[in-house]
Write a protein that holds these residues in place. Structure first.
Motif, PDB file in Angstrom:
ATOM      1  N   PHE A 152       3.515  13.203  10.470  1.00 56.89           N
ATOM      2  CA  PHE A 152       3.134  11.939  11.084  1.00 56.89           C
ATOM      3  C   PHE A 152       2.504  11.013  10.050  1.00 56.89           C
ATOM      4  O   PHE A 152       2.835   9.827   9.976  1.00 56.89           O
ATOM      5  CB  PHE A 152       2.148  12.167  12.232  1.00 56.89           C
ATOM      6  N   VAL A 153       1.575  11.542   9.260  1.00 58.84           N
ATOM      7  CA  VAL A 153       0.879  10.729   8.256  1.00 58.84           C
ATOM      8  C   VAL A 153       1.880  10.093   7.303  1.00 58.84           C
ATOM      9  O   VAL A 153       1.831   8.880   7.028  1.00 58.84           O
ATOM     10  CB  VAL A 153      -0.148  11.582   7.487  1.00 58.84           C
ATOM     11  N   LEU A 154       2.827  10.872   6.791  1.00 55.02           N
ATOM     12  CA  LEU A 154       3.793  10.343   5.834  1.00 55.02           C
ATOM     13  C   LEU A 154       4.734   9.329   6.484  1.00 55.02           C
ATOM     14  O   LEU A 154       5.070   8.310   5.870  1.00 55.02           O
ATOM     15  CB  LEU A 154       4.585  11.493   5.212  1.00 55.02           C
ATOM     16  N   ARG A 155       5.132   9.586   7.703  1.00 56.96           N
ATOM     17  CA  ARG A 155       6.009   8.630   8.380  1.00 56.96           C
ATOM     18  C   ARG A 155       5.294   7.323   8.683  1.00 56.96           C
ATOM     19  O   ARG A 155       5.888   6.240   8.573  1.00 56.96           O
ATOM     20  CB  ARG A 155       6.555   9.236   9.682  1.00 56.96           C
ATOM     21  N   GLU A 156       4.022   7.393   9.030  1.00 54.94           N
ATOM     22  CA  GLU A 156       3.298   6.157   9.322  1.00 54.94           C
ATOM     23  C   GLU A 156       3.025   5.389   8.027  1.00 54.94           C
ATOM     24  O   GLU A 156       3.031   4.146   8.030  1.00 54.94           O
ATOM     25  CB  GLU A 156       2.005   6.461  10.068  1.00 54.94           C
ATOM     26  N   ILE A 157       2.812   6.084   6.925  1.00 55.89           N
ATOM     27  CA  ILE A 157       2.723   5.382   5.645  1.00 55.89           C
ATOM     28  C   ILE A 157       4.050   4.682   5.346  1.00 55.89           C
ATOM     29  O   ILE A 157       4.074   3.519   4.913  1.00 55.89           O
ATOM     30  CB  ILE A 157       2.332   6.345   4.511  1.00 55.89           C
ATOM     31  N   ASP A 158       5.163   5.373   5.572  1.00 47.68           N
ATOM     32  CA  ASP A 158       6.488   4.752   5.416  1.00 47.68           C
ATOM     33  C   ASP A 158       6.562   3.450   6.213  1.00 47.68           C
ATOM     34  O   ASP A 158       6.983   2.402   5.710  1.00 47.68           O
ATOM     35  CB  ASP A 158       7.593   5.681   5.936  1.00 47.68           C
ATOM     36  N   PHE A 159       6.159   3.537   7.481  1.00 47.72           N
ATOM     37  CA  PHE A 159       6.264   2.415   8.406  1.00 47.72           C
ATOM     38  C   PHE A 159       5.407   1.244   7.937  1.00 47.72           C
ATOM     39  O   PHE A 159       5.848   0.087   7.925  1.00 47.72           O
ATOM     40  CB  PHE A 159       5.841   2.875   9.801  1.00 47.72           C
ATOM     41  N   LEU A 160       4.164   1.526   7.537  1.00 46.23           N
ATOM     42  CA  LEU A 160       3.253   0.454   7.154  1.00 46.23           C
ATOM     43  C   LEU A 160       3.622  -0.130   5.797  1.00 46.23           C
ATOM     44  O   LEU A 160       3.480  -1.348   5.586  1.00 46.23           O
ATOM     45  CB  LEU A 160       1.816   0.969   7.155  1.00 46.23           C
ATOM     46  N   PRO A 222      -7.646  -5.307  -8.394  1.00 43.71           N
ATOM     47  CA  PRO A 222      -8.438  -4.820  -7.257  1.00 43.71           C
ATOM     48  C   PRO A 222      -7.546  -4.266  -6.153  1.00 43.71           C
ATOM     49  O   PRO A 222      -6.347  -4.577  -6.086  1.00 43.71           O
ATOM     50  CB  PRO A 222      -9.176  -6.075  -6.780  1.00 43.71           C
ATOM     51  N   LEU A 223      -8.126  -3.446  -5.313  1.00 45.28           N
ATOM     52  CA  LEU A 223      -7.388  -2.934  -4.157  1.00 45.28           C
ATOM     53  C   LEU A 223      -6.947  -4.107  -3.281  1.00 45.28           C
ATOM     54  O   LEU A 223      -7.780  -4.917  -2.865  1.00 45.28           O
ATOM     55  CB  LEU A 223      -8.285  -1.984  -3.349  1.00 45.28           C
ATOM     56  N   PRO A 224      -5.659  -4.231  -2.978  1.00 54.93           N
ATOM     57  CA  PRO A 224      -5.206  -5.358  -2.148  1.00 54.93           C
ATOM     58  C   PRO A 224      -5.899  -5.377  -0.781  1.00 54.93           C
ATOM     59  O   PRO A 224      -6.094  -4.336  -0.151  1.00 54.93           O
ATOM     60  CB  PRO A 224      -3.701  -5.099  -2.011  1.00 54.93           C
ATOM     61  N   GLN A 225      -6.265  -6.572  -0.356  1.00 58.79           N
ATOM     62  CA  GLN A 225      -6.813  -6.754   0.977  1.00 58.79           C
ATOM     63  C   GLN A 225      -5.642  -6.970   1.934  1.00 58.79           C
ATOM     64  O   GLN A 225      -4.921  -7.966   1.833  1.00 58.79           O
ATOM     65  CB  GLN A 225      -7.755  -7.969   1.003  1.00 58.79           C
ATOM     66  N   LEU A 226      -5.462  -6.052   2.841  1.00 55.76           N
ATOM     67  CA  LEU A 226      -4.300  -6.097   3.732  1.00 55.76           C
ATOM     68  C   LEU A 226      -4.592  -6.927   4.969  1.00 55.76           C
ATOM     69  O   LEU A 226      -5.704  -6.895   5.497  1.00 55.76           O
ATOM     70  CB  LEU A 226      -3.902  -4.674   4.131  1.00 55.76           C
ATOM     71  N   PRO A 227      -3.600  -7.657   5.475  1.00 47.27           N
ATOM     72  CA  PRO A 227      -3.789  -8.414   6.706  1.00 47.27           C
ATOM     73  C   PRO A 227      -3.930  -7.465   7.892  1.00 47.27           C
ATOM     74  O   PRO A 227      -3.467  -6.319   7.844  1.00 47.27           O
ATOM     75  CB  PRO A 227      -2.504  -9.253   6.810  1.00 47.27           C
ATOM     76  N   PRO A 228      -4.583  -7.912   8.966  1.00 48.37           N
ATOM     77  CA  PRO A 228      -4.730  -7.036  10.139  1.00 48.37           C
ATOM     78  C   PRO A 228      -3.377  -6.725  10.746  1.00 48.37           C
ATOM     79  O   PRO A 228      -2.431  -7.507  10.668  1.00 48.37           O
ATOM     80  CB  PRO A 228      -5.594  -7.866  11.088  1.00 48.37           C
ATOM     81  N   LEU A 229      -3.310  -5.558  11.373  1.00 52.93           N
ATOM     82  CA  LEU A 229      -2.066  -5.136  12.014  1.00 52.93           C
ATOM     83  C   LEU A 229      -1.882  -5.867  13.328  1.00 52.93           C
ATOM     84  O   LEU A 229      -2.844  -6.238  13.979  1.00 52.93           O
ATOM     85  CB  LEU A 229      -2.102  -3.623  12.259  1.00 52.93           C
TER      86      LEU A 229
END
Length: 229
Positions: A152-160, A222-229
């Motif tokens: 699940f973790v790897l698939r959700e990383i794929d998705f995001l 720097p670590l990218p600041q990601l937009p909210p989901l």
């Protein structure tokens, strides 16, 4: 390859896990804050129930929600209910979603979700799994990102990673999870390439807005600041 039957089984398991955890609560626990700003645990349970109904709408060709305002009002209205009512609602709506998911259908068809987002019907069960699994973590009752199934973790990383690909506010970013899996995302903003690496649950936490990324190694900026989901 997407296997909606397998994902439906995973949704059932995740739902049972959440309901089993919540069965030991009392009514006061429902009113306590969750990890999502402004939402109690009751808000999360109400959201999970209404989300199941909404995804039934999607699979049956109806609008996911009547409106954004109606969605928010339904969650707010349901947030303060007693524990037994909340759990009965989550259980019953989960069963309805599962029943619709078991019906013969064209799982390659394109369906519409919120805000004009479209996807294959076959990916809707995984989207529901995401809701149940991540919001179980959001409840703040001892179930953490590290407890989520590895697949699940790897698939959700794929998705995001796919979701943020080319985003105008995210620089080109390479991601490596411990164990060797790699992704690329962003690319629409100036800067980069940035390299981000760390344990897969930490990567997921950063991408999903559940962790600040302080446990990740970052190179190239720097670590990218990601937009909210």
């Amino acid at each position: 390859m997407i296997d909606h039957v397998r994902d439906l089984a995973s949704v059932r398991e995740a739902t049972d896990r959440l309901l089993d955890a919540a069965a030991s609560w009392d009514n006061a626990t429902v009113t306590q804050p969750s990890r999502l700003p402004g939402w109690s645990r009751g808000h999360l349970l109400a959201h999970l129930a209404r989300n199941a109904d909404a995804l039934v709408n999607v699979l049956q060709g109806r609008p996911m929600y009547a409106s954004a305002e109606a969605r928010d009002a339904d969650i707010e209205r349901g947030a303060g209910r007693p524990l037994d009512v909340q759990l009965d609602d989550v259980r019953a709506t989960a069963e309805r979603f599962d029943a619709v998911g078991r019906e013969p259908a064209d799982w390659d068809r394109i369906v519409e979700l919120r805000n004009g987002v479209t996807d294959r019907a076959a990916r809707v069960p995984f989207r529901r799994w995401v809701e149940v699994a991540l919001h179980h973590v959001d409840l703040g009752v001892g179930y953490e990102l590290e407890d989520l199934p590895e697949d699940f973790v790897l698939r959700e990383i794929d998705f995001l990673a796919e979701r943020f690909a080319g985003h105008k506010d995210v620089p080109s970013t390479g991601i490596r999870a411990e164990g060797g899996r790699m992704w690329t995302t962003g690319g629409g903003a100036e800067g980069g390439p940035v390299a981000v690496s760390g344990p897969a649950p930490e990567v997921l936490g950063w991408l999903a807005g559940r962790r600040d990324g302080s446990a990740l190694k970052v190179e190239g900026g720097p670590l990218p600041q990601l937009p909210p989901l």
